[in-house]
Scaffold this motif. Structure first.
Motif, PDB file in Angstrom:
ATOM      1  N   VAL A   1       2.942  14.753  -8.604  1.00 33.60           N
ATOM      2  CA  VAL A   1       4.023  15.752  -8.625  1.00 33.60           C
ATOM      3  C   VAL A   1       4.582  15.905 -10.035  1.00 33.60           C
ATOM      4  O   VAL A   1       4.831  17.014 -10.514  1.00 33.60           O
ATOM      5  N   GLU A   2       4.789  14.777 -10.717  1.00 34.52           N
ATOM      6  CA  GLU A   2       5.347  14.825 -12.070  1.00 34.52           C
ATOM      7  C   GLU A   2       4.420  15.544 -13.036  1.00 34.52           C
ATOM      8  O   GLU A   2       4.884  16.270 -13.926  1.00 34.52           O
ATOM      9  N   ILE A   3       3.126  15.360 -12.857  1.00 31.16           N
ATOM     10  CA  ILE A   3       2.169  16.064 -13.718  1.00 31.16           C
ATOM     11  C   ILE A   3       2.270  17.569 -13.501  1.00 31.16           C
ATOM     12  O   ILE A   3       2.316  18.359 -14.452  1.00 31.16           O
TER      13      ILE A   3
ATOM     14  N   LEU B   1      15.698   4.495  -0.419  1.00 29.53           N
ATOM     15  CA  LEU B   1      15.337   3.227  -1.046  1.00 29.53           C
ATOM     16  C   LEU B   1      13.827   3.031  -1.102  1.00 29.53           C
ATOM     17  O   LEU B   1      13.309   2.407  -2.027  1.00 29.53           O
ATOM     18  N   LYS B   2      13.102   3.587  -0.121  1.00 29.96           N
ATOM     19  CA  LYS B   2      11.638   3.479  -0.092  1.00 29.96           C
ATOM     20  C   LYS B   2      10.958   4.503  -0.995  1.00 29.96           C
ATOM     21  O   LYS B   2       9.738   4.464  -1.153  1.00 29.96           O
ATOM     22  N   GLY B   3      11.738   5.415  -1.576  1.00 30.42           N
ATOM     23  CA  GLY B   3      11.161   6.411  -2.475  1.00 30.42           C
ATOM     24  C   GLY B   3      10.529   7.588  -1.771  1.00 30.42           C
ATOM     25  O   GLY B   3       9.726   8.307  -2.371  1.00 30.42           O
ATOM     26  N   GLU B   4      10.894   7.823  -0.511  1.00 30.05           N
ATOM     27  CA  GLU B   4      10.281   8.906   0.246  1.00 30.05           C
ATOM     28  C   GLU B   4      11.015  10.239   0.076  1.00 30.05           C
ATOM     29  O   GLU B   4      10.493  11.290   0.472  1.00 30.05           O
TER      30      GLU B   4
ATOM     31  N   ALA C   1       0.833  -1.204   0.000  1.00 28.29           N
ATOM     32  CA  ALA C   1       0.000   0.000   0.000  1.00 28.29           C
ATOM     33  C   ALA C   1       0.865   1.250   0.000  1.00 28.29           C
ATOM     34  O   ALA C   1       0.563   2.233  -0.688  1.00 28.29           O
ATOM     35  N   GLU C   2       1.963   1.229   0.770  1.00 37.19           N
ATOM     36  CA  GLU C   2       2.862   2.381   0.829  1.00 37.19           C
ATOM     37  C   GLU C   2       3.503   2.641  -0.530  1.00 37.19           C
ATOM     38  O   GLU C   2       3.656   3.794  -0.951  1.00 37.19           O
TER      39      GLU C   2
ATOM     40  N   ASP D   1       3.883   5.952  -5.293  1.00 36.25           N
ATOM     41  CA  ASP D   1       3.890   6.072  -6.756  1.00 36.25           C
ATOM     42  C   ASP D   1       2.825   7.060  -7.226  1.00 36.25           C
ATOM     43  O   ASP D   1       3.061   7.845  -8.152  1.00 36.25           O
ATOM     44  N   LEU D   2       1.675   7.010  -6.586  1.00 33.68           N
ATOM     45  CA  LEU D   2       0.607   7.937  -6.959  1.00 33.68           C
ATOM     46  C   LEU D   2       1.003   9.374  -6.649  1.00 33.68           C
ATOM     47  O   LEU D   2       0.795  10.277  -7.458  1.00 33.68           O
TER      48      LEU D   2
END
Length: 299
Positions: free
Chosen positions: A80-82, A137-140, A68-69, A74-75
């Motif tokens: 942010v990328e948009i 590593l967790k993408g935070e 879920a995290e 990713d969402l």
């Protein structure tokens, strides 16, 4: 399965309490409980167990939390990328850094960058070496200053920004305080003020003392460079600190003396995930940092 259910589930898992999660989410407790119940029914599993007044994740709940995290991260990154695609000058940079850089370096570089890009926002994450690696590593976080520069992680890329010298810091009235340079072995009989376990400067100082032929006697431990510096200035012991951490604030400040031997240094690096592209705004900041450190810190 609704996205809201994932948000509520992660928040409850972190807080281990429905009421606290509901307060942070600014919704009714009953709404949170209902969404968690619906999620468990849809998955046909029990995600939480009651433990006193708190909730505890079941083994399958722990597994689901990891997924879920990732989904929510990713969402968030997609949103942010948009926004960055529509206007890179209004993006957000998620930046991690150790405590020793938080006094002056981070404020300096961020202020300089925002003069050129005033609408860019920053989300900061301050932490120790292990937590910065984990958050990356967790993408935070997108970028992180780190010391020492890691070389054992294939999933991380980056570069060394500088190699910084550590100085002996002594009480102002110490017999060696006015020396231009000393050998670390001259401090073998002193008590030391060191960083607590987990901080990257601690093993650097410890190994330097071992190389100088002694094991440091620890009188006090701290978690901030200002704490270490202040305790030394107050006569509580001696220590080794990097030059950029020795900014003199307040009435008390220690003497700074160069070390002849051993030469003690630390590397400061900038890291990012090697398996994905940086967001555009973070890429702009990355290029700015390389140039900034080349101009201001390389000798």
């Amino acid at each position: 399965m609704e996205l809201r259910q994932l948000y509520y589930f992660v928040k409850v898992a972190k807080k281990e309490h429905v009421t606290q999660a509901a307060e942070e989410l600014h919704v009714a407790q009953s709404a949170v409980s209902r969404q968690i119940h619906q999620l468990e029914e849809e998955l046909n599993v029990k995600l939480f167990l009651q433990k006193g007044r708190n909730l505890q994740l079941t083994p399958v709940g722990q597994l689901f939390l990891k997924r879920a995290e990732v989904i929510l991260a990713d969402l968030e990154r997609a949103v942010v990328e948009i926004h960055e695609f529509l206007d890179p000058e209004k993006g957000e940079i998620r930046l991690g850094f150790p405590h020793s850089l938080g006094v002056s370096v981070i404020p300096q570089v961020v202020a300089s960058f925002r003069k050129l890009h005033p609408n860019v926002k920053f989300r900061f994450r301050q932490g120790m070496y292990p937590s910065l690696i984990r958050d990356m590593l967790k993408g935070e976080i997108d970028l992180a200053f780190i010391s020492p520069f890691p070389e054992q992680y294939e999933a991380l890329g980056g570069e060394v920004l500088l190699t910084e010298e550590l100085y002996a810091v002594l009480p102002p009235n110490h017999p060696l305080a006015y020396e231009e340079a000393i050998h670390l072995s001259q401090l073998r009989d002193e008590v030391f003020v060191l960083f607590s376990e987990g901080y990257s400067l601690r093993p650097i100082v410890w190994e330097a003392c071992q190389e100088a032929g002694f094991t440091p006697k620890i009188a006090f431990e701290g978690e901030e460079t200002e704490t270490i510096s202040g305790l030394v200035a107050a006569g509580m012991g001696v220590s080794l600190l990097p030059e950029m951490a020795l900014h003199q604030y307040g009435a008390l400040h220690p003497a700074k003396v160069r070390l002849l031997s051993p030469k003690v240094t630390r590397t400061i690096g900038l890291i990012h995930r090697s398996n994905e592209k940086l967001p555009l705004v973070a890429k702009v900041f990355h290029s700015f940092l390389l140039q900034y450190f080349e101009e201001h810190f390389k000798k």
